[in-house]
Design a protein around this motif. Sequence first.
Motif, PDB file in Angstrom:
ATOM      1  N   PRO A 131      77.201 -65.747  11.095  1.00  0.00           N
ATOM      2  CA  PRO A 131      76.697 -67.068  10.710  1.00  0.00           C
ATOM      3  C   PRO A 131      75.256 -67.339  11.129  1.00  0.00           C
ATOM      4  O   PRO A 131      74.500 -67.933  10.366  1.00  0.00           O
ATOM      5  CB  PRO A 131      77.668 -68.033  11.406  1.00  0.00           C
ATOM      6  N   GLU A 132      74.869 -66.885  12.313  1.00  0.00           N
ATOM      7  CA  GLU A 132      73.508 -67.196  12.786  1.00  0.00           C
ATOM      8  C   GLU A 132      72.419 -66.489  11.984  1.00  0.00           C
ATOM      9  O   GLU A 132      71.252 -66.848  12.086  1.00  0.00           O
ATOM     10  CB  GLU A 132      73.356 -66.929  14.283  1.00  0.00           C
ATOM     11  N   GLN A 133      72.781 -65.512  11.172  1.00  0.00           N
ATOM     12  CA  GLN A 133      71.799 -64.809  10.338  1.00  0.00           C
ATOM     13  C   GLN A 133      71.978 -65.113   8.849  1.00  0.00           C
ATOM     14  O   GLN A 133      71.379 -64.455   8.013  1.00  0.00           O
ATOM     15  CB  GLN A 133      71.919 -63.303  10.572  1.00  0.00           C
ATOM     16  N   THR A 134      72.790 -66.119   8.552  1.00  0.00           N
ATOM     17  CA  THR A 134      73.183 -66.375   7.167  1.00  0.00           C
ATOM     18  C   THR A 134      72.719 -67.740   6.680  1.00  0.00           C
ATOM     19  O   THR A 134      72.861 -68.747   7.374  1.00  0.00           O
ATOM     20  CB  THR A 134      74.721 -66.282   7.035  1.00  0.00           C
ATOM     21  N   ALA A 135      72.179 -67.737   5.472  1.00  0.00           N
ATOM     22  CA  ALA A 135      71.850 -68.976   4.757  1.00  0.00           C
ATOM     23  C   ALA A 135      72.637 -68.962   3.449  1.00  0.00           C
ATOM     24  O   ALA A 135      72.744 -67.926   2.792  1.00  0.00           O
ATOM     25  CB  ALA A 135      70.356 -69.069   4.479  1.00  0.00           C
ATOM     26  N   VAL A 136      73.183 -70.114   3.095  1.00  0.00           N
ATOM     27  CA  VAL A 136      74.002 -70.232   1.881  1.00  0.00           C
ATOM     28  C   VAL A 136      73.460 -71.371   1.033  1.00  0.00           C
ATOM     29  O   VAL A 136      73.170 -72.453   1.535  1.00  0.00           O
ATOM     30  CB  VAL A 136      75.483 -70.502   2.232  1.00  0.00           C
ATOM     31  N   LEU A 137      73.349 -71.094  -0.258  1.00  0.00           N
ATOM     32  CA  LEU A 137      73.017 -72.121  -1.243  1.00  0.00           C
ATOM     33  C   LEU A 137      74.243 -72.319  -2.118  1.00  0.00           C
ATOM     34  O   LEU A 137      74.726 -71.362  -2.739  1.00  0.00           O
ATOM     35  CB  LEU A 137      71.823 -71.683  -2.094  1.00  0.00           C
ATOM     36  N   LEU A 138      74.753 -73.530  -2.160  1.00  0.00           N
ATOM     37  CA  LEU A 138      75.881 -73.882  -3.027  1.00  0.00           C
ATOM     38  C   LEU A 138      75.340 -74.665  -4.211  1.00  0.00           C
ATOM     39  O   LEU A 138      74.747 -75.726  -4.063  1.00  0.00           O
ATOM     40  CB  LEU A 138      76.904 -74.732  -2.274  1.00  0.00           C
ATOM     41  N   GLU A 139      75.558 -74.117  -5.417  1.00  0.00           N
ATOM     42  CA  GLU A 139      75.044 -74.734  -6.655  1.00  0.00           C
ATOM     43  C   GLU A 139      76.193 -74.826  -7.636  1.00  0.00           C
ATOM     44  O   GLU A 139      76.665 -73.796  -8.103  1.00  0.00           O
ATOM     45  CB  GLU A 139      73.911 -73.866  -7.202  1.00  0.00           C
TER      46      GLU A 139
END
Length: 191
Positions: A76-84
């Motif tokens: 999680p600390e290295q993850t970015a998520v875009l929800l579209e």
Amino acid sequence: MITLVTGGCGSGKSEYAENLVAGSGCPCKWYVATMEVWGDEDRRKVERHRKQRAGKGFHTIERPRGLNALLIPGSPEQTAVLLECVSNLAANEMFGGETLPDCAPELAGAAGEAVVDGITSLARQAAELVVVTNEVGLDGISYEVETMEYIRLMGWVNQRLAKLADRVVEVVYGIPVVLKENGSAGQGGRI
């Protein structure tokens, strides 16, 4: 950190959200696409969005419903998520399937809970979560009961997400306007 990005159709909110994630500094970038493709127009929209995010380092997960069961690979600390986007997800949760269900308020409530719970689950799996939603129901028109339930659902979901978010940004004509920053209402300034 949760950022909720809203705006009208064609406002530039998708590009703004993609750039937030691309610039997050997280080495693992995931794009969670919620649109169900039903025809040529949908395919063209999907292709336009793919081209728009090309070269930004995204891995795509197509997930039209059931976000709560989605596990994002990586730490999680290295993850970015875009929800579209939330409007597609809410419609899929509410109307998913081959036939339209009875649109009782309980159904909309269950769909809303599924959306918010799924987004909360995504937030636990990422250092940065950017959620794109839409402004719906601002035209003042009375629609059929199913559409009115969907509009009420979206209002409820967007309010819940705005409360959860650390930052809320409305994109107007390509200009981001901060509505909330770190838990407090913004001054309506650009970022």
